[in-house]
Write a protein that holds these residues in place. Sequence first.
Motif: not given
Length: 333
Positions: A253-257, A271-277, A282-286, A323-333
Motif C-alpha cells: 500500500t502506498i499512502t500519498y501525502t 484551490l483544488a488538488i488533483t492527482d491521477d492514480i 489501484s485506488y484504495v476505496p474511501a 496549509t492544507r494536507t490531503v492523503t489517499f492510498q493506492t495498492m501496487i498491482d
Amino acid sequence: MMIAPVGGAKHRLLPSCSTIALLAALALPVQAQAAGTRAGSTISNTASASFDTGAGSTTVDSNRVDLLVDELLDVTVDSSNPAEVPTTPGATGQVLTFSVTNNGNGVEAFGLTTIANAGGDNYDPVITQIYLDNGDGLFDFGTDTLYAAGANDPSLDPDQGITVFVLATTPGTVVDGNRGIVSLVAAAKTGTGTPGTSFVGEGEGGGDAVVGSTGADGEDAGTFLVSAATVTLVKSAVITNTLNTADPIPGATITYTIVATVAGSGSVSGLAITDDIPADTSYVPASIKLGGSALSDAADADAGDYNGTRINVALGTVAGGQTRTVTFQTMID
C-alpha cells in the motif's frame, strides 16, 4: 513696514477730489490660504486731518485710495486613501482617491495630470483614467465624470474642493509586497510658477493673478500595495506491506501525502488538488482524507471525490500563511 504701491497694474489708484491731498497707504499681507476677501473686490480708504487755525477746529479729508484685490493662485492636493490601497497582479480598474482644493480667493480652473514613474517604489502602475466625483465621495463608473484635460478641467470657487479618482492597472509581473506610487498634480490654468509670480490682468475681476505659496500646482501621492499569494505543493509517499518492510512490492500500500502551502499576504480562491492514480496501482476505496478527516469518493457535499482515474479535493479560498494536507492510498498491482 513696506508701503504698498498705489499705481501700476497690480493696485489701481482712483483719485477723488478733496481740499487737501493726503495719501494713506495700507500694507496688504499675502496669505497662503483664501483670505476671505474675494479677488476683484475694491478696498477703499480715506484719511482725515483736524486742526485749529485759531478760528476754530477744522477737518479736511484726503483723496480716496482704492485698491483692487488681486487673485491669489493656490491649490492643495491631498490623498484621501486611509492607507496603502491593496491590489493584485494584473488587476484593472484599481482606484486611488484624492481631493483638490482651491485655496485662492477667486474662481480658478485646474488642469489634472498624474505621475506614475517618479521612483521610490517597486513598480509603475499604468494610469488609465481620471474621474471627477459627482459629489458623494464614492467612485462610480456610471455617475462620475470622465476627465478630459482641457475639456472639463474642474473650476472651483475659493475654498471649494472636489474629489478626484485615479484609475490604474497593476502589471501582471508584480509580486507580493510590491508598492506602486501614483501622484496627482493639479495646476492652476491661469498659470503656475515661483511664489509671487504675477500674471498681469489675468485675475478675477480684472486685477492681476499672483502665484501663492504652493506654486499654484499642488501634488500628493497615493500608494498601491500588492497583496498576492503563491501556492507550493510537496508530495511524499510511505510504503507498507505484509512483510512489515518499506519495500514497494506487489500488494504493498502506498499512502500519498500532498501538502499545499499558500504564501504571501493575499489569498487564492478555487484551490483544488488533483492527482491521477499511477499506472500499475489501484485506488484504495474511501482513502481520501483532508487534514485527517475522511472524505467520500462520491461527488457530493464534501470536498473530495474519486472518478475512477483520479482523486480531487476542492480546498476553496485559502489565505496566505495557511496549509492544507490531503492523503489517499493506492495498492501496487
